[in-house]
Design a protein around this motif. Sequence first.
Motif, PDB file in Angstrom:
ATOM      1  N   ALA A  66      14.756  15.789  -5.355  1.00 19.70           N
ATOM      2  CA  ALA A  66      14.189  14.645  -4.640  1.00 19.70           C
ATOM      3  C   ALA A  66      12.724  14.506  -5.046  1.00 19.70           C
ATOM      4  O   ALA A  66      12.028  15.504  -5.240  1.00 19.70           O
ATOM      5  N   GLU A  67      12.283  13.261  -5.189  1.00 22.93           N
ATOM      6  CA  GLU A  67      10.895  12.986  -5.531  1.00 22.93           C
ATOM      7  C   GLU A  67      10.149  12.517  -4.284  1.00 22.93           C
ATOM      8  O   GLU A  67      10.751  12.275  -3.238  1.00 22.93           O
ATOM      9  N   ALA A  68       8.851  12.364  -4.409  1.00 26.44           N
ATOM     10  CA  ALA A  68       8.026  11.928  -3.276  1.00 26.44           C
ATOM     11  C   ALA A  68       8.429  10.525  -2.836  1.00 26.44           C
ATOM     12  O   ALA A  68       8.786   9.678  -3.663  1.00 26.44           O
ATOM     13  N   PRO A  69       8.385  10.279  -1.524  1.00 28.37           N
ATOM     14  CA  PRO A  69       8.767   8.952  -1.017  1.00 28.37           C
ATOM     15  C   PRO A  69       7.787   7.868  -1.460  1.00 28.37           C
ATOM     16  O   PRO A  69       6.578   8.105  -1.523  1.00 28.37           O
ATOM     17  N   ARG A  70       8.346   6.698  -1.781  1.00 27.66           N
ATOM     18  CA  ARG A  70       7.536   5.520  -2.126  1.00 27.66           C
ATOM     19  C   ARG A  70       7.598   4.558  -0.946  1.00 27.66           C
ATOM     20  O   ARG A  70       8.682   4.077  -0.595  1.00 27.66           O
ATOM     21  N   PRO A  71       6.452   4.253  -0.305  1.00 27.92           N
ATOM     22  CA  PRO A  71       6.456   3.360   0.857  1.00 27.92           C
ATOM     23  C   PRO A  71       7.013   1.978   0.528  1.00 27.92           C
ATOM     24  O   PRO A  71       6.842   1.470  -0.577  1.00 27.92           O
ATOM     25  N   VAL A  72       7.690   1.392   1.521  1.00 32.48           N
ATOM     26  CA  VAL A  72       8.285   0.069   1.383  1.00 32.48           C
ATOM     27  C   VAL A  72       7.863  -0.758   2.593  1.00 32.48           C
ATOM     28  O   VAL A  72       7.862  -0.256   3.719  1.00 32.48           O
ATOM     29  N   ASP A  73       7.503  -2.009   2.373  1.00 34.15           N
ATOM     30  CA  ASP A  73       7.180  -2.904   3.482  1.00 34.15           C
ATOM     31  C   ASP A  73       8.454  -3.561   3.984  1.00 34.15           C
ATOM     32  O   ASP A  73       9.183  -4.165   3.215  1.00 34.15           O
ATOM     33  N   LEU A  74       8.712  -3.425   5.275  1.00 32.72           N
ATOM     34  CA  LEU A  74       9.862  -4.059   5.903  1.00 32.72           C
ATOM     35  C   LEU A  74       9.394  -4.838   7.123  1.00 32.72           C
ATOM     36  O   LEU A  74       9.460  -4.357   8.245  1.00 32.72           O
ATOM     37  N   PRO A  75       8.877  -6.051   6.917  1.00 29.30           N
ATOM     38  CA  PRO A  75       8.440  -6.831   8.072  1.00 29.30           C
ATOM     39  C   PRO A  75       9.635  -7.303   8.890  1.00 29.30           C
ATOM     40  O   PRO A  75      10.639  -7.744   8.351  1.00 29.30           O
ATOM     41  N   VAL A  76       9.518  -7.168  10.189  1.00 31.72           N
ATOM     42  CA  VAL A  76      10.583  -7.582  11.095  1.00 31.72           C
ATOM     43  C   VAL A  76       9.950  -8.436  12.189  1.00 31.72           C
ATOM     44  O   VAL A  76       9.073  -7.963  12.917  1.00 31.72           O
ATOM     45  N   GLU A  77      10.399  -9.673  12.291  1.00 34.81           N
ATOM     46  CA  GLU A  77       9.853 -10.564  13.306  1.00 34.81           C
ATOM     47  C   GLU A  77      10.376 -10.190  14.684  1.00 34.81           C
ATOM     48  O   GLU A  77      11.564  -9.969  14.867  1.00 34.81           O
TER      49      GLU A  77
END
Length: 140
Positions: free
Chosen positions: A105-116
Amino acid sequence: MPTLRETILSALHTLLSALPATALRGEVLPERVPAAGLLILRDGEPGAPEVTLSPLCYHYQHRAEIEAVVQGADRDAAFDALTASVGAVVSADRTLGGLCDWVEAEAPRPVDLPVEGAATLKAAVIPVVLHYSTDDPLGG
């Protein structure tokens, strides 16, 4: 009979299913994230293999992805605990019961998940490299 590739991905999903977080495979992000967090395994890309000719063998470094998602007031601590637990189960069985040569496993890559209209999600993609060899690229 499932291919080696499918067997390996199923074994990785089974490994993730042992965690308190809900583990899905190839699903869309549900409307609600469970309190313990959510893991979604994506099959990823096997990539171009290295080939040896005698005997003929294809050596893959298959890049699967795990989407890790948490939601709630203490999401930073929950996210840290979730990603650490993924690392722990992967490092506890680096060969998936002998199916792979190595799993990393590699280091986590942040992801933007906007939720209204919902509490903010914290999410990342955790790349997982599956090293395995097969004598048939379609059967592997």
